[in-house]
Design an enzyme around this catalytic site. Structure first.
Site, PDB file in Angstrom:
ATOM      1  N   ASP A  81      49.351  17.289  25.352  1.00 35.98           N
ATOM      2  CA  ASP A  81      49.302  16.344  24.140  1.00 35.98           C
ATOM      3  C   ASP A  81      50.906  16.381  23.569  1.00 35.98           C
ATOM      4  OD1 ASP A  81      47.088  14.923  23.511  1.00 35.98           O
ATOM      5  OD2 ASP A  81      45.737  17.020  23.414  1.00 35.98           O
ATOM      6  N   LYS A 110      50.746  13.059  26.499  1.00 33.35           N
ATOM      7  CA  LYS A 110      49.700  12.168  25.786  1.00 33.35           C
ATOM      8  C   LYS A 110      49.934  11.777  24.532  1.00 33.35           C
ATOM      9  CE  LYS A 110      45.151  13.781  25.313  1.00 33.35           C
ATOM     10  NZ  LYS A 110      44.891  13.425  24.036  1.00 33.35           N
ATOM     11  N   GLU A 112      48.437   9.906  20.873  1.00 38.85           N
ATOM     12  CA  GLU A 112      47.320   9.076  20.207  1.00 38.85           C
ATOM     13  C   GLU A 112      47.673   7.888  19.508  1.00 38.85           C
ATOM     14  OE1 GLU A 112      44.936  11.703  17.859  1.00 38.85           O
ATOM     15  OE2 GLU A 112      44.734  13.090  19.419  1.00 38.85           O
ATOM     16  N   GLU A 179      38.329   7.881  23.673  1.00 34.04           N
ATOM     17  CA  GLU A 179      37.487   8.834  23.128  1.00 34.04           C
ATOM     18  C   GLU A 179      36.398   8.355  21.955  1.00 34.04           C
ATOM     19  OE1 GLU A 179      39.422  12.322  21.600  1.00 34.04           O
ATOM     20  OE2 GLU A 179      37.754  13.206  20.653  1.00 34.04           O
TER      21      GLU A 179
HETATM   22  O1  KIV Z   1      43.179  17.860  22.571  1.00 23.33           O
HETATM   23  C1  KIV Z   1      42.205  17.407  23.441  1.00 23.33           C
HETATM   24  O2  KIV Z   1      41.414  18.392  23.831  1.00 23.33           O
HETATM   25  C2  KIV Z   1      41.937  16.097  23.781  1.00 23.33           C
HETATM   26  C3  KIV Z   1      40.896  15.963  24.515  1.00 23.33           C
HETATM   27  C4  KIV Z   1      39.444  15.989  23.646  1.00 23.33           C
HETATM   28  C5  KIV Z   1      41.140  14.487  25.249  1.00 23.33           C
HETATM   29  O3  KIV Z   1      42.759  15.443  23.475  1.00 23.33           O
END
Ligand code: KIV
Length: 262
Positions: A81, A110, A112, A179
């Site tokens: 992330d 990743k 958002e 999500e």
């Molecule tokens: O940070 C995380 O664990 C996530 C998942 C919930 C998809 O982004």
């Protein structure tokens, strides 16, 4: 595991498995269960660091945990992330993503958000940084959304998520996480896109499933989300719980209707 292999799994209708990991020991256990993707999630801000949101997590925190997970990761795709504000502008995103890949050894980053990220996704992917987009409930925007709640329930909300998903794929995203959206909407988007769509609280119609590791082991502090399942309760050991999650996703027995939003 590569992005090409994940796309092949989608085409062949084989479900993709993903769990969060934050250290080498759990990464090793997840690998033994043949997990497809390890996600170093910024959920570590809550489940490891004890914050009440993911907002305090920094790029240095993510690199630290990504390095640990990388040491336990041999076959799975390693995704990380990008934390809050580390991709607020395209150039900042490029700098942060380069650190996550170079220092953290991540293979995919990743981020958002929807339409506002198009330029960023184009910039990263043109420079060889694979991107996973994340739509629906985006926890880094919890204060703007007004809580951890299901998204895309109205026709307008659903249309925005659908349009953003298509635009992010066109911009170059290789994966999409959905999500907390209604199961029908997630199934429709999964069928519409060529890239694999991984759901969390998005029903069985997605191409794969991701959960927070600590939720499936029943060690979440506070209330476990209704879309998740404590696999340890039924299996009695950590390796068996992880194997059971992988098997249930591959066989299509998880998530059930009771884990799905209407
Ligand atoms: O940070 C995380 O664990 C996530 C998942 C919930 C998809 O982004």
């Amino acid at each position: 595991m590569t992005l090409t292999q994940l796309r092949k799994l989608k085409r062949e209708g084989e479900k993709i498995t993903c769990l969060t990991a934050y250290d080498a020991s759990f990464a090793h256990l997840l690998e033994q269960a043949n997990i497809d993707i390890l996600l170093v999630g910024d959920s570590l801000g809550m489940v490891i660091q004890g914050h009440d949101s993911t907002l305090p997590v920094t790029v240095d925190d993510m690199i630290y945990h990504c390095q640990q997970v990388h040491r336990g990761c041999q076959q799975a795709l390693l995704m990380v992330d990008m934390p809050f504000m580390s991709y607020a502008t395209p150039n900042l995103a490029l700098k942060s993503a380069a650190r996550l890949m170079r220092e953290g050894q991540a293979q995919v980053v990743k981020l958002e958000g929807g339409g506002w990220l198009i330029e960023t996704v184009q910039l990263l992917t043109e420079r060889g940084i694979p991107v996973c987009a994340h739509l629906g409930l985006t926890p880094q925007s919890v204060h703007q959304i007004g809580g951890y709640r299901v998204q895309g329930k109205t026709e307008r909300g659903a249309e925005r998520i659908r349009d953003d998903a298509v635009a992010l794929q066109t911009a170059g995203a290789s994966l999409l996480i959905l999500e907390c959206v209604p199961g029908d909407l997630a199934a429709e988007i999964s069928a519409l896109l060529d890239i694999p769509v991984i759901g969390i609280g998005a029903g069985a119609g997605c191409d794969g499933q991701v959960l927070v590791l600590y939720d499936i082991l029943g060690i979440t502090s506070g209330k476990r989300p209704s879309f998740s399942k404590d696999f340890l309760q039924e299996t009695g050991s950590i390796p068996a719980a992880i194997e059971d999650f992988v098997k249930a996703v591959k066989e299509g027995t998880f998530p059930g209707q009771e884990h799905t939003f209407k």
